[in-house]
Scaffold this motif. Structure first.
Motif, short mmCIF file in Angstrom:
data_model
loop_
_atom_site.label_atom_id
_atom_site.label_comp_id
_atom_site.label_asym_id
_atom_site.label_seq_id
_atom_site.Cartn_x
_atom_site.Cartn_y
_atom_site.Cartn_z
N GLU A 186 -13.03 -19.62 18.42
CA GLU A 186 -12.94 -20.06 19.80
C GLU A 186 -12.97 -18.91 20.80
O GLU A 186 -12.86 -19.14 22.00
N SER A 187 -13.13 -17.69 20.32
CA SER A 187 -13.04 -16.51 21.17
C SER A 187 -14.34 -15.72 21.18
O SER A 187 -15.07 -15.70 20.19
N THR A 188 -14.59 -15.07 22.30
CA THR A 188 -15.68 -14.11 22.36
C THR A 188 -15.19 -12.71 22.03
O THR A 188 -15.98 -11.83 21.70
N GLU A 189 -13.87 -12.50 22.11
CA GLU A 189 -13.31 -11.18 21.82
C GLU A 189 -11.83 -11.32 21.48
O GLU A 189 -11.11 -12.08 22.13
N LEU A 190 -11.40 -10.59 20.46
CA LEU A 190 -9.97 -10.42 20.21
C LEU A 190 -9.57 -9.12 20.90
O LEU A 190 -9.82 -8.03 20.38
N ILE A 191 -8.98 -9.24 22.06
CA ILE A 191 -8.62 -8.06 22.84
C ILE A 191 -7.47 -7.31 22.16
O ILE A 191 -7.43 -6.08 22.14
N MET A 192 -6.51 -8.06 21.61
CA MET A 192 -5.41 -7.51 20.82
C MET A 192 -5.29 -8.32 19.54
O MET A 192 -5.37 -9.54 19.58
N GLU A 193 -5.09 -7.63 18.42
CA GLU A 193 -4.89 -8.31 17.14
C GLU A 193 -3.46 -8.22 16.65
O GLU A 193 -3.10 -8.83 15.65
N ARG B 212 -8.12 -2.63 25.06
CA ARG B 212 -9.08 -2.40 23.98
C ARG B 212 -8.82 -1.09 23.25
O ARG B 212 -9.13 -0.95 22.07
N GLU B 213 -8.25 -0.15 23.97
CA GLU B 213 -8.01 1.17 23.39
C GLU B 213 -6.59 1.31 22.83
O GLU B 213 -6.27 2.31 22.19
N TRP B 214 -5.76 0.29 23.07
CA TRP B 214 -4.34 0.37 22.68
C TRP B 214 -4.17 -0.11 21.24
O TRP B 214 -4.81 -1.06 20.81
N THR B 215 -3.28 0.53 20.52
CA THR B 215 -2.98 0.15 19.14
C THR B 215 -1.51 -0.13 18.99
O THR B 215 -0.67 0.69 19.40
N PHE B 216 -1.17 -1.28 18.40
CA PHE B 216 0.23 -1.62 18.17
C PHE B 216 0.81 -0.73 17.10
O PHE B 216 0.24 -0.57 16.01
#
Length: 251
Positions: free
Chosen positions: A86-93, A245-249
């Motif tokens: 349902e998404s065009t992008e997963l901005i955060m996973e 987009r550049e951030w990592t958990f």
């Protein structure tokens, strides 16, 4: 202005004529705004699905495994697959799925609902909410319709009503070029009125089992302002999205 819920709507099923059901229960005026919760729009449009209809891909398995490790509880990869589709992008996973839908809305889990879904496991958002709003508007012979959803906001706790589709009115009114009380020309103020109407309607509609999915806004005026249909930010100017987009958990 006045807001009131449309009473006595039954459980909505696929194929139901929402406009007719609303029109049978309320006498609308020409300048009313009808705010309809996306849940009933989705149900009428057959957007109820079982998890079995979303067999998990390797990517969905990986996403679900990571979320399960973070949360300390099992996550169904089929749900992750539904979100991906349902998404065009997963901005955060991680630590949750922040997604961009096909029609431009940014939200958690592509707005997929798992509560109040009789006959299925998942309730997906309408595919094209503004087209849904236009069909309801035509069926009601109403001037203005907003399709709403609830979602969280950055820097705020809790959820609020937002607009995901609209018809018969601009999304925002533009105050730029007008004067403030001190006579200074305003240069940046663009008021997103469909979000504000959706949020106001959500106070009346409520949540949970006692919720009422359709609210009428009466005696609200757009005013003598320029209007705009800009609602969802373009990616090029959405600096928060670019930063995420550049951030990592970090676990």
């Amino acid at each position: 202005m006045e807001l009131f819920a449309v009473p006595d709507l039954p459980e909505i099923r696929e194929g139901d004529d929402l406009a007719a059901m609303i029109g049978d229960r309320v006498d609308l005026r020409d300048d009313d705004v009808v705010v309809v919760a996306s849940t009933v729009v989705s149900k009428a449009e057959g957007r109820v699905f079982d998890l079995s209809e979303f067999p998990a891909s390797p990517r969905a398995e990986k996403v679900a495994d990571r979320l399960a490790a973070i949360a300390g509880e099992e996550k169904d990869p089929r749900f992750a697959q539904a979100v991906i589709e349902e998404s065009t992008e997963l901005i955060m996973e991680a630590p949750f799925l922040l997604t961009a839908t096909r029609f431009g809305h940014i939200g958690v889990n592509a707005g997929i609902d798992r509560s109040n879904v009789p006959g299925g496991d998942l309730l997906l958002l309408p595919e094209r909410p503004s087209e849904s709003a236009e069909r309801i508007r035509e069926g009601l012979a109403a001037d203005r319709v907003v399709v709403s959803d609830t979602c969280g906001r950055p820097f705020r706790h809790g959820q609020r009503g937002v607009a995901i589709g609209w018809a018969g009115m601009p999304a925002s009114r533009d105050w730029r070029g007008e004067r403030d009380r001190d006579g200074r020309e305003m240069g940046v103020t663009v008021q997103n009125v469909i979000d504000e109407l959706a949020s106001a309607a959500n106070l009346v509609a409520g949540e949970g089992a006692g919720g009422t999915p359709v609210v009428v806004v009466r005696d609200w005026e757009f005013g003598d302002h320029d209007g705009s249909d800009n609602h969802f930010r373009e990616v090029e100017g959405d600096f928060v999205r670019q930063a995420l987009r550049e951030w990592t958990f970090q676990e």
